[in-house]
Design a protein around this motif. Structure first.
Motif, PDB file in Angstrom:
ATOM      1  N   THR A 125      29.521 -17.736  -6.889  1.00  0.00           N
ATOM      2  CA  THR A 125      30.882 -18.262  -6.826  1.00  0.00           C
ATOM      3  C   THR A 125      31.331 -18.292  -5.376  1.00  0.00           C
ATOM      4  O   THR A 125      31.129 -17.323  -4.639  1.00  0.00           O
ATOM      5  CB  THR A 125      31.847 -17.371  -7.639  1.00  0.00           C
ATOM      6  N   GLU A 178      34.679 -21.995  -7.222  1.00  0.00           N
ATOM      7  CA  GLU A 178      33.668 -22.797  -7.913  1.00  0.00           C
ATOM      8  C   GLU A 178      32.477 -21.913  -8.259  1.00  0.00           C
ATOM      9  O   GLU A 178      31.975 -21.158  -7.421  1.00  0.00           O
ATOM     10  CB  GLU A 178      33.210 -23.965  -7.049  1.00  0.00           C
ATOM     11  N   ARG A 179      31.987 -22.038  -9.482  1.00  0.00           N
ATOM     12  CA  ARG A 179      30.905 -21.194  -9.984  1.00  0.00           C
ATOM     13  C   ARG A 179      29.699 -22.054 -10.321  1.00  0.00           C
ATOM     14  O   ARG A 179      29.810 -23.033 -11.060  1.00  0.00           O
ATOM     15  CB  ARG A 179      31.385 -20.430 -11.216  1.00  0.00           C
ATOM     16  N   PHE A 199      27.834 -26.215  -3.522  1.00  0.00           N
ATOM     17  CA  PHE A 199      29.273 -26.150  -3.725  1.00  0.00           C
ATOM     18  C   PHE A 199      29.924 -27.465  -3.269  1.00  0.00           C
ATOM     19  O   PHE A 199      29.433 -28.163  -2.393  1.00  0.00           O
ATOM     20  CB  PHE A 199      29.881 -24.993  -2.918  1.00  0.00           C
ATOM     21  N   HIS A 223      35.500 -29.134   0.520  1.00  0.00           N
ATOM     22  CA  HIS A 223      36.955 -28.947   0.497  1.00  0.00           C
ATOM     23  C   HIS A 223      37.551 -29.347   1.838  1.00  0.00           C
ATOM     24  O   HIS A 223      36.876 -29.359   2.841  1.00  0.00           O
ATOM     25  CB  HIS A 223      37.300 -27.507   0.191  1.00  0.00           C
TER      26      HIS A 223
END
Length: 317
Positions: free
Chosen positions: A288, A293-294, A314, A317
């Motif tokens: 995570t 987010e996992r 991931f 962002h």
């Protein structure tokens, strides 16, 4: 014995009696018709009055819906024509999630998984330089493919939470450079301080300067690389250390699948997550990032000191 005249008189009397009876019955029928003619209005009024309680019952049902899940149902009127009820979609005492938009991420509202280094936050400090050799450091990533790297001060290193983070560094002269955290700068490095590789420092100022004021902030860069997993040397079904490599965003948590469910592993200052009793070693892994987010990773063999690539990364962002 009756005479013919008497018989005729009796017949006239019977005809008058029958005619009178017929007229009476006719008159009674006309009177009944006139009386009954006024009854439908009263029956209609009775029917209207009977409809009113039913309408009240339906209004109560709408009120119950309003206090539960708001809906666009209408409130019936006495005439049966539905009238939209705006309050059903916007209860004043319980605004819905749609009525309250989620605020954008700012420095004052960081993700709950973030540690000291948070998105949308600018940090102030100084930059120094060190000889990075092949780029390996306290994070134990191994040799770096490039030397645009830095060592984070112990406070912001935060037991290796900063490992793998990308930061944008700006100097007072307007120059900037993006570096990846691969090492720790021990005391007396102060909070906010970055010890840049000599190659990275030279992008901002002459190495002879030795020390410059800077600001820096976390980045979530574009990358085509996917995350890799490595088991530490000495790992086995009875003890293992697990490390994530090549992640776009800092890793906040690592879990392994056990017979009892997902188990979070503690993190060491050398950037491995440890299962001291071997629970979950060789099973599925879940990582995570600081944004929450996992990612679930399967198919990673329990092979010590081997970098095994995954197909996941991931989000940016």
């Amino acid at each position: 014995m009756q005479t013919a005249r008497q018989a005729a008189r009796q017949r006239r009397q019977r005809r008058r009696l029958v005619l009178g009876t017929t007229l009476a019955v006719t008159a009674a029928g006309v009177l009944a018709y006139l009386v009954m003619g006024s009854l439908p209005d009263r029956e209609a009024e009775a029917g209207h009055a009977a409809a009113t309680p039913a309408a009240t019952t339906k209004v109560k049902a709408t009120t119950t819906t309003e206090t539960g899940t708001p809906s666009a149902s209408a409130t019936p009127t006495a005439t049966g024509t539905p009238t939209p009820k705006a309050a059903a979609t916007t209860p004043p005492a319980r605004p819905s999630a749609k009525a309250t938009p989620r605020p954008p991420r700012t420095a004052s509202t960081p993700p709950s998984s973030a540690g000291r280094i948070r998105p949308n936050t600018t940090y102030t400090g100084v930059a120094t330089a060190y000889e990075a050799a092949d780029g390996d450091g306290a994070c134990l990533f191994g040799p770096s493919p490039d030397l645009m790297i830095a060592a984070m001060n112990t406070t912001d290193y935060e037991t290796s939470r900063a490992c793998g983070a990308y930061v944008l560094v700006r100097a007072a002269n307007g120059k900037s450079i993006t570096v990846r955290i691969t090492n720790e700068c021990p005391l007396p490095c102060a909070p906010g301080q970055l010890d840049l590789s000599q190659q990275a420092f030279a992008k901002l100022a002459d190495l002879k300067v030795g020390r410059i004021p800077i600001t820096w902030q976390l980045l979530s860069p574009s990358t085509s690389e996917t995350i890799s997993i490595r088991y530490k040397t000495g790992s086995s079904p009875y003890w293992c250390g697990i490390q994530a490599i090549g992640h776009r965003n800092p890793v906040a948590r690592l879990e392994v699948r056990t017979s009892g469910g997902w188990r979070q592993l503690p993190r060491t200052e050398y950037n491995y997550f440890i299962s001291a009793d071997g629970g979950g070693c060789g099973n599925s892994i879940r990582v995570t990032d600081i944004y929450g987010e996992r990612l679930t990773i399967t198919g990673i063999a329990l092979r010590a000191n081997v970098v095994q690539r995954t197909g996941v990364q991931f989000a940016r962002h």
